[in-house]
Each structure stands twice: as C-alpha cells, then as structure tokens.
Design an enzyme around this catalytic site. Structure first.
Site, PDB file in Angstrom:
ATOM      1  N   GLU A 218       0.824  -1.208   0.000  1.00 49.17           N
ATOM      2  CA  GLU A 218       0.000   0.000   0.000  1.00 49.17           C
ATOM      3  C   GLU A 218       0.859   1.260   0.000  1.00 49.17           C
ATOM      4  OE1 GLU A 218      -3.040   0.027  -0.561  1.00 49.17           O
ATOM      5  OE2 GLU A 218      -3.894  -1.877   0.071  1.00 49.17           O
ATOM      6  N   ARG A 222       0.778   3.812  -3.326  1.00 49.03           N
ATOM      7  CA  ARG A 222       0.120   5.093  -3.076  1.00 49.03           C
ATOM      8  C   ARG A 222       1.120   6.229  -2.864  1.00 49.03           C
ATOM      9  NH1 ARG A 222      -5.631   3.889  -0.185  1.00 49.03           N
ATOM     10  NH2 ARG A 222      -5.634   1.618  -0.378  1.00 49.03           N
ATOM     11  N   ASP A 358      -5.179  -9.913  -8.154  1.00 52.86           N
ATOM     12  CA  ASP A 358      -5.438  -9.055  -9.307  1.00 52.86           C
ATOM     13  C   ASP A 358      -4.208  -8.454  -9.978  1.00 52.86           C
ATOM     14  OD1 ASP A 358      -5.000  -7.551  -7.033  1.00 52.86           O
ATOM     15  OD2 ASP A 358      -6.820  -6.353  -7.180  1.00 52.86           O
ATOM     16  N   GLU A 524     -11.908   0.597 -10.530  1.00 52.47           N
ATOM     17  CA  GLU A 524     -11.490  -0.376 -11.551  1.00 52.47           C
ATOM     18  C   GLU A 524     -12.322  -0.316 -12.833  1.00 52.47           C
ATOM     19  OE1 GLU A 524      -9.722  -1.321  -7.833  1.00 52.47           O
ATOM     20  OE2 GLU A 524     -11.866  -1.187  -8.308  1.00 52.47           O
ATOM     21  N   THR A 611      -0.805   0.564 -10.268  1.00 47.01           N
ATOM     22  CA  THR A 611      -2.105   0.039  -9.872  1.00 47.01           C
ATOM     23  C   THR A 611      -2.885   1.012  -9.004  1.00 47.01           C
ATOM     24  OG1 THR A 611      -3.180  -2.030  -9.184  1.00 47.01           O
ATOM     25  CG2 THR A 611      -1.446  -1.141  -7.742  1.00 47.01           C
TER      26      THR A 611
END
Length: 625
Positions: A218, A222, A358, A524, A611
């Site tokens: 994360e 980010r 994913d 998404e 992502t």
C-alpha cells in the site's frame, strides 16, 4: 417453379408485350388513316379532318392509359417466384397518365463539399464541447472532495466526511495528500497542487522518519508511486506551483530506502509484508504469508526510482520477485493468491483475479511495457500464458442473457468453479486492451497490421467484460456497483438477491449477497472504460463513465465536503459508511477526468499507470529526465 428456370426475367416479358402492343396499335392507325384513299377523302372536307384528329387523340389516350392483360399471367407467375415483380407488373404494361405527367421528386438542396465538411466539423465541436463540460464537472467533484479533506482531515490518511474528521488507516503518511497530488496536476488545479506540495515539503520527511508500521504494498503504490508521478509531472511543467520537483524525488527515495528492509530481511526473494519505518525493520503478516499481488506489484515504482537516481538497488530487489515467480509451478499461467516469504513457494490453491491476485497479472504486462528494450521478455510470455489460462479456466457466461464474467477456483485447479466476481476484477478489461495493442488505437494497429488473431480475441473479451462491469452498476437501484457480485450460472441462483433495478435486462443474471452490497468508491471499472475508450475510440465507454459519475454525485456526495462509501447499493436511499478512500481522488476521479479528455493528455503510448493510477513514464535507453 423457381425464377431461375425462366429464360429471362418477368420484367423482360412485360416490357416486350407492352412494346408489341404499342407497335400494333400504331400499325392499325397507319393502315387505317393514312392510306391514299383516306388521305384524299379526309383532306376533302374539314369535318373529316376534325374526325381524324379526334380519333388520333382518342387512340393516343388509350395507348397512354392502357393496361396490358399480361398482368394476369405475371400475377400467376409471381406466386411461384415469390418476388415483388409480379405485383409490380400490373402497371408496367401501360405507362399511365399520372406516371406520364408526374413531376420529378423534389430533392433537398445539395451542399458543397466545403459545406458538408463544415457541418461535420460543427457536430464534432458540439460533441467535444459536451465532453469538455462533463470533464469540468469531474474537476468540480475533485475540488469538492479535496475541500472536505483539507477542511476536516488535512494530514490524515483519509477523511470521514459525515463525521467531519480524519483517520489514519495506512500508516499516517498523509496518504490522501500524496494520492491526490498528481490528479490535481493533471487537472491544472494550481491551488490544490500548492497546498498538497507544501504539506509534503513541510511534514512528510518527519512522518517517514518517525512513523511506525506500514504495509509494503500500500505504501509503495500510493505514496512512492504518487511522489514519483508528481516528480515527473512537475519536472515537465515550467509553471509548476508547488515546491521544487526534487522535493518529491527526495521523499520517494527516503521512503523507499526504508521499504527495502522488507526485501533484505526476507530469507527468500519474496519480501515481507510490513515495515516499521522508524526502526528500519520488517516482519511478515500474522499468518506468515504475503499476498501474491502485493509481492509482485512493486516493480514499476522501484524500476523508475532506479532510473531516476541511477542506483540499481531498488530495481534489483523488486525484479528478483518476478524472476523468482517465473520459476514457480503454475496452472496454465495462473497462480494461487498467497506466497510464503519463508519458503518462497505458493501457499494453498485458491486462484482468483480479485483481491490478493489481481495486480500480479496487471504488472506482468505493464512492467514489460515500461522497459521493452530490456531483456524482460519473459514477463510478456508469462502474461500471454496467463491470459490463455484465464480464458480457459475462469471465463464463463451467465444465464439467461450471457454476460461474460470471470469466476474463481477457491479450491484450486481440481476444485469446483465459483461464479463470484469482485469489482476489483474490473481492472482486467483495461489490461487486456492494453496488452492487445500496447496502448495505440485499434484503428492504427489494424492499419499497420500489428494485431494477431489472439490480440483481436483478447480485445473482444475486454469489451465483453467491460459491459459486464458496467451492468454491475446498472443493475442496482443506485446505479453503483457492489463490492462483489455472483452470476447465475449452471443452477447457481438465489432468489431475492437482485440489484433492485427491475428495469435492468440483467436483473436475473447478477446476484448480490447482503454482505457484498457495499460500495467503496472503487476505480477499476472507470479505469477500464478510460483505456478502452482510448484504444477503441468508441464513445459508449464515455457514456457509461458519465452514468457512473452521475450516480456518485447523486448518492455519495456529502454537502459539507467529500464523498462517502455506501453500505448498500440496492436500496434507496442508500445507507452511508462515512469513509472517503484515498483512491477516490487518486484513481476514480482521475480516470473519469481522463476519460473525457483529449487523447494526448497522459497518452497510453508514453505512460503506464501503476495500480494506484499514478502515471509512470515508459522508459527508453535514450530517455533521461
């Protein structure tokens, strides 16, 4: 009798008979009235001349109004031929006064080529003006979201908009500030760029040095990703309103140096899941496992950091993960969702493209695209193999209307199939489209003969899945998708668990369980709509995106500032959860804005999005910041 057995067409028959009839009548006239005897007698008196003229006029009228008896024959033939010619032949034997004197149809005025082109140009300009207006609406939504965060939660990771307070759920690094920064840069919101940039310059260094535990994945996607993207965009903008671009790069490097502990502390190539920033220590999750997607979704960011700093250590540690995964056994290219840092092996058999699985598949193609001039072609090979496995093992169609969806194998390759699809899986249409054309438009790829049959097949699958993802929104009462959906497939159907929109054609295809009805403002689907619009240039993806945006505006907007996640998208009014995720500003609104923008804004041929939707430049050997 088939019409093919006739020696020629019925129209030919009708025409010949009519012609013969007219010719015979003229012969009678000539023979009767224009012999020498009749000529002498008619010329002898004016009465004769008048009668002759009257008879000629009468015969002319008969010729013009005559209907050939051939119609009785042709009507009989038409019953065998099944054509319309028999019916039409009734009027072909004679011309008819009305047809003879009928005026030509009145045609609209013809436009010159310049006028035609001008009209097309005006229509295009009107459409572009409409999309520009919608883009401005997305920008206003971002400003509203940012104002709520700035007023009530500045410096916290996330905003609780209904409670008007902030909360730290991602380690306390001010995640929303960093996640939202490059979105503000793309939207040219100088005030927001200045506010966010100033906070990073003043507060982030101290946070990195003194904060405790953060998640490797994360924090990388980010914060590191957001800082690197902000560095590139500000470095490319001479009118940058924030701090010097080097501020972003220095903070990214400082943070990444601490995150490297997760790699260097692991006994294998698989990094540990968590890092304690202030101690430069790392440890595994309580169960000792790392998510496959988390361990394999760090490479875009660390590769770019090595490129910028000239220090290969970041790329070296990150790429070791993918090189190791290459050697592990797979199931037609598919991998389980857990991997052990202690053994370096996959754990369990659960295979899915939702949570924990994913972005492994996403980064295979994106890392390859980032540095195609490298020797990382094995990543493209792994991607191709994985897509074949997805199509063979996971893709199914719902009943009764045939929505294409991607299911799961919770017990592995030898277990049963589950028709469960997370909203997270809606990243896949965009990834498939990107893998098919490498970011150029489909039209250009077709013109240059760059697409294989498999590429076209994958692009078709991408479009089918994008429709399913949109219908997950349209099937609910709010027009917003649930976190998870199930599909009616081979007997799997639960009554009373539909989305609430009874007008949807797919109300019986999609099942939404009570525990899965929440919406977290996820990006998404709009991510895939953005990529598919850029590649196919089909405006329906813009229309779908606008529909989703309007639903966000209607049901998640908080008057005092910010937007909130929902507890149940199937009821009206929906219950609110009081949470604005960082990715709403960093991803969802960014992709919506880009969906309505010109194609030269962050072009797919020059950037790959990590992502978390932070654009990272595609690298070439001759490209240097």
């Amino acid at each position: 009798m088939s019409s093919k057995t006739l020696p020629y067409s019925m129209k030919d028959v009708q025409y010949d008979n009519a012609k013969f009839r007219r010719r015979s009548l003229f012969q009678v006239i000539s023979h009767t009235f224009f012999t020498k005897r009749v000529k002498r007698e008619c010329r002898a008196c004016s009465t004769g001349k008048f009668l002759a003229l009257l008879m000629i006029c009468g015969l002319t009228y008969l010729i013009l109004t005559h209907v050939s008896p051939i119609h009785s024959i042709t009507n009989h033939v038409s019953r065998f031929t099944g054509s319309e010619e028999g019916d039409q032949s009734i009027i072909i034997g004679g011309i008819g006064v009305r047809r003879f004197w009928r005026k030509p149809p009145r045609l609209p005025p013809r436009l010159s080529p310049d006028e035609v082109n001008n009209n097309k140009s005006m229509a295009k300009e009107d459409m572009e003006s409409e999309w520009t207006a919608r883009q401005e609406s997305v920008k206003k939504a971002f400003i509203h979201a940012w104002s709520g965060y700035k007023n009530y939660a500045m410096g916290y990771d996330e905003l609780m908009p209904s409670s008007k307070r902030g909360v730290d759920g991602l380690g306390g690094l001010g995640a929303t500030v960093v996640d939202a920064l490059d979105t503000a840069m793309i939207m040219k919101l100088d005030d927001v760029v200045s506010e966010a940039g100033s906070w990073i310059e003043k507060h982030l260094p101290e946070r990195i040095s003194h904060k405790g535990q953060v998640n490797l994945f994360e924090t990388t996607i980010r914060v590191v990703g957001g800082l690197l993207s902000a560095y590139h965009l500000s470095n490319s903008n001479p009118t940058n309103k924030g701090p010097k671009p080097s501020v972003y790069l220095e903070n990214a490097k400082n943070l990444a140096d601490r995150l490297l502990t997760a790699f260097t502390s692991s006994p294998t190539a698989i990094p540990l899941s968590d890092v304690v920033l202030r101690d430069h220590t790392a440890h595994a999750a309580p169960d000792g496992l790392s998510s496959t997607s988390e361990a394999t979704t760090l490479q875009l960011e660390f590769n770019y950091l090595s490129f910028l700093t000239g220090d290969p250590k970041y790329s070296f540690e990150a790429m070791k993960v993918l090189e190791h995964v290459k050697t592990l056994p797979k199931f037609e290219g598919l991998v389980p969702i857990y991997v052990s840092p202690s053994s370096g092996e996959f754990s369990g058999g659960n295979i899915r493209l939702g949570s924990r699985g994913d972005s492994y598949y996403e980064y295979l193609i994106k890392v390859w695209l980032q540095q195609r001039q490298s020797n990382w072609t094995y990543l493209h090979d792994m991607y191709v193999e994985a897509v074949k496995g997805i199509k063979h093992l996971l893709v199914r169609k719902s009943k009764p209307n045939g929505l294409v969806f991607v299911g799961e194998l919770p017990d592995g390759i030898d277990g049963g199939f589950s028709p469960k699809m997370d909203h997270l899986v809606c990243f896949l249409p965009g990834t498939l489209a990107l893998g098919a054309t490498n970011g150029i438009t489909k039209a250009n790829a077709m013109e240059e003969n760059l697409l294989t049959f498999e590429d076209l097949e994958n692009l078709k699958l991408a479009e089918d899945l994008a429709k399913t993802c949109f219908e997950m929104y349209a099937v609910t009462s709010t027009g917003l998708a649930p976190e998870i959906a199930y599909f009616n497939y081979e007997g799997y159907l639960e009554d009373g668990l539909d989305g609430g929109n009874k007008t949807s054609d797919y109300i019986h295809d999609i099942v939404i369980k009570h525990a899965d009805r929440h919406n977290l403002l996820r990006p998404e689907t709009v991510e895939s709509l953005f990529i598919l619009y850029r590649i196919t240039e089909d405006s329906k993806y813009r229309e779908w995106g606008w529909s989703i945006f309007e639903a966000f505006e209607k049901y998640t907007k908080v008057d005092s500032g910010g937007y909130t996640s929902l507890d149940d998208v199937t009821v009206l009014p929906p219950r609110r959860r009081d949470k604005m995720e960082t990715f709403f500003l960093g991803e969802t609104l960014k992709y919506l804005y880009l969906l309505f923008s010109e194609n030269n804004v962050i072009p797919l041929t020059e950037f790959v999005f990590n992502t978390e939707a932070h654009p990272i430049p595609i690298l070439t050997k001759d490209k240097k910041e």
